[in-house]
Write a protein that holds these residues in place. Sequence first.
Motif, mmCIF file in Angstrom:
data_model
loop_
_atom_site.group_PDB
_atom_site.id
_atom_site.type_symbol
_atom_site.label_atom_id
_atom_site.label_comp_id
_atom_site.label_asym_id
_atom_site.label_seq_id
_atom_site.Cartn_x
_atom_site.Cartn_y
_atom_site.Cartn_z
ATOM 1 N N LEU A 27 0.827 -1.214 0.000
ATOM 2 C CA LEU A 27 0.000 0.000 0.000
ATOM 3 C C LEU A 27 0.861 1.265 0.000
ATOM 4 N N SER A 28 1.959 1.229 0.730
ATOM 5 C CA SER A 28 2.845 2.388 0.768
ATOM 6 C C SER A 28 3.512 2.625 -0.585
ATOM 7 N N VAL A 29 3.867 1.541 -1.274
ATOM 8 C CA VAL A 29 4.507 1.673 -2.588
ATOM 9 C C VAL A 29 3.495 2.126 -3.638
ATOM 10 N N LEU A 30 2.296 1.551 -3.596
ATOM 11 C CA LEU A 30 1.305 1.879 -4.616
ATOM 12 C C LEU A 30 0.658 3.241 -4.419
ATOM 13 N N PHE A 31 0.474 3.639 -3.181
ATOM 14 C CA PHE A 31 -0.218 4.897 -2.879
ATOM 15 C C PHE A 31 0.582 5.756 -1.899
ATOM 16 N N PRO A 32 1.814 6.125 -2.252
ATOM 17 C CA PRO A 32 2.647 6.840 -1.284
ATOM 18 C C PRO A 32 2.086 8.197 -0.878
ATOM 19 N N VAL A 33 1.518 8.929 -1.803
ATOM 20 C CA VAL A 33 1.004 10.258 -1.467
ATOM 21 C C VAL A 33 -0.147 10.138 -0.475
ATOM 22 N N THR A 34 -1.007 9.165 -0.686
ATOM 23 C CA THR A 34 -2.148 8.967 0.211
ATOM 24 C C THR A 34 -1.691 8.483 1.586
ATOM 25 N N VAL A 35 -0.867 7.431 1.598
ATOM 26 C CA VAL A 35 -0.428 6.844 2.872
ATOM 27 C C VAL A 35 0.369 7.856 3.689
ATOM 28 N N PHE A 36 1.361 8.458 3.062
ATOM 29 C CA PHE A 36 2.216 9.378 3.814
ATOM 30 C C PHE A 36 1.551 10.729 4.030
ATOM 31 N N GLY A 37 0.556 11.028 3.211
ATOM 32 C CA GLY A 37 -0.237 12.233 3.432
ATOM 33 C C GLY A 37 -1.027 12.163 4.725
ATOM 34 N N LEU A 38 -1.315 10.935 5.182
ATOM 35 C CA LEU A 38 -1.981 10.761 6.472
ATOM 36 C C LEU A 38 -1.043 11.044 7.645
ATOM 37 N N LEU A 39 0.256 10.949 7.382
ATOM 38 C CA LEU A 39 1.250 11.089 8.445
ATOM 39 C C LEU A 39 1.925 12.451 8.485
ATOM 40 N N THR A 40 1.806 13.220 7.415
ATOM 41 C CA THR A 40 2.444 14.533 7.386
ATOM 42 C C THR A 40 1.611 15.527 6.578
ATOM 43 N N SER A 41 1.742 16.776 6.929
ATOM 44 C CA SER A 41 1.074 17.830 6.156
ATOM 45 C C SER A 41 2.044 18.481 5.166
ATOM 46 N N HIS A 42 3.261 18.019 5.141
ATOM 47 C CA HIS A 42 4.281 18.550 4.230
ATOM 48 C C HIS A 42 4.193 17.807 2.898
ATOM 49 N N ILE A 43 3.531 18.408 1.956
ATOM 50 C CA ILE A 43 3.249 17.773 0.674
ATOM 51 C C ILE A 43 4.534 17.412 -0.071
ATOM 52 N N GLU A 44 5.560 18.251 0.025
ATOM 53 C CA GLU A 44 6.803 17.969 -0.700
ATOM 54 C C GLU A 44 7.448 16.670 -0.223
ATOM 55 N N VAL A 45 7.276 16.344 1.048
ATOM 56 C CA VAL A 45 7.807 15.084 1.578
ATOM 57 C C VAL A 45 6.997 13.919 1.038
ATOM 58 N N SER A 46 5.673 14.045 1.023
ATOM 59 C CA SER A 46 4.811 12.974 0.509
ATOM 60 C C SER A 46 5.096 12.686 -0.958
ATOM 61 N N TYR A 47 5.421 13.716 -1.712
ATOM 62 C CA TYR A 47 5.679 13.530 -3.141
ATOM 63 C C TYR A 47 7.098 13.038 -3.426
ATOM 64 N N SER A 48 8.060 13.372 -2.584
ATOM 65 C CA SER A 48 9.443 12.976 -2.863
ATOM 66 C C SER A 48 9.849 11.659 -2.216
ATOM 67 N N ILE A 49 8.973 11.084 -1.412
ATOM 68 C CA ILE A 49 9.306 9.853 -0.688
ATOM 69 C C ILE A 49 9.369 8.634 -1.612
ATOM 70 N N HIS A 50 8.857 8.777 -2.832
ATOM 71 C CA HIS A 50 8.807 7.643 -3.765
ATOM 72 C C HIS A 50 10.183 7.046 -4.053
ATOM 73 N N ALA A 51 11.239 7.810 -3.917
ATOM 74 C CA ALA A 51 12.589 7.311 -4.188
ATOM 75 C C ALA A 51 13.021 6.250 -3.177
ATOM 76 N N TYR A 52 12.433 6.266 -1.997
ATOM 77 C CA TYR A 52 12.870 5.356 -0.933
ATOM 78 C C TYR A 52 11.796 4.371 -0.475
ATOM 79 N N VAL A 53 10.566 4.575 -0.863
ATOM 80 C CA VAL A 53 9.470 3.763 -0.336
ATOM 81 C C VAL A 53 9.590 2.295 -0.748
ATOM 82 N N ILE A 54 10.250 2.023 -1.861
ATOM 83 C CA ILE A 54 10.395 0.640 -2.319
ATOM 84 C C ILE A 54 11.187 -0.208 -1.320
ATOM 85 N N TRP A 55 12.004 0.433 -0.490
ATOM 86 C CA TRP A 55 12.764 -0.299 0.520
ATOM 87 C C TRP A 55 11.859 -0.996 1.535
ATOM 88 N N LEU A 56 10.618 -0.552 1.648
ATOM 89 C CA LEU A 56 9.714 -1.187 2.608
ATOM 90 C C LEU A 56 9.385 -2.628 2.224
#
Length: 183
Positions: free
Chosen positions: A67-96
């Motif tokens: 779910l984190s890999v497929l929907f990173p903006v949605t999942v991480f958007g629940l955890l932070t209000s910093h949109i730039e982090v939610s959008y740039s996390i895709h480079a590392y989310v595959i490590w999960l």
Amino acid sequence: MGTTILAENGLLLQIALLSQFTVNGVGLITQTLVGNFKGKGESERIMPVLYTSIVHGLLISLPFAVLSVLFPVTVFGLLTSHIEVSYSIHAYVIWLVPLLSLTAVAFVLEGYFIGLKEGAILRNSALTALGMGYAPIAIAGWYFQSNHLLWTSLTIYMATLMFSLSLQILKNQQNYQSSLGQT
């Protein structure tokens, strides 16, 4: 490496910890059942519990990663209000995916050895994983300022721990089989 990578790592670790807390329940069940079966002398029931626990641990942990890999903006958007982090996390989310898979199996194997009261095996395996898996790559990650190397080090730690514990299970099984042949 900057505050954005720090924030991304913090968010990824939140997902990892959430997964690990749920999988740890499977490890506790494994620990209890293995300990009970060993205490009752029903050793033949231990390995089916271990196999079932590993499958269930993976079934619990993989949805967190997928779910984190497929929907990173949605999942991480629940955890932070910093949109730039939610959008740039895709480079590392595959490590999960590898991290959570390996962690699930390692936690179940830890439960197995705790149930058998084999603390020395756990200690030795963790030290081996730390020295051979985690530390060299983490130091390289720090030296080269590479976040991917840091995630690699954590993943390799779990892989080394899982491999070391698996070898001990094979050794225990061989000893058990040879003791049956002698009686």
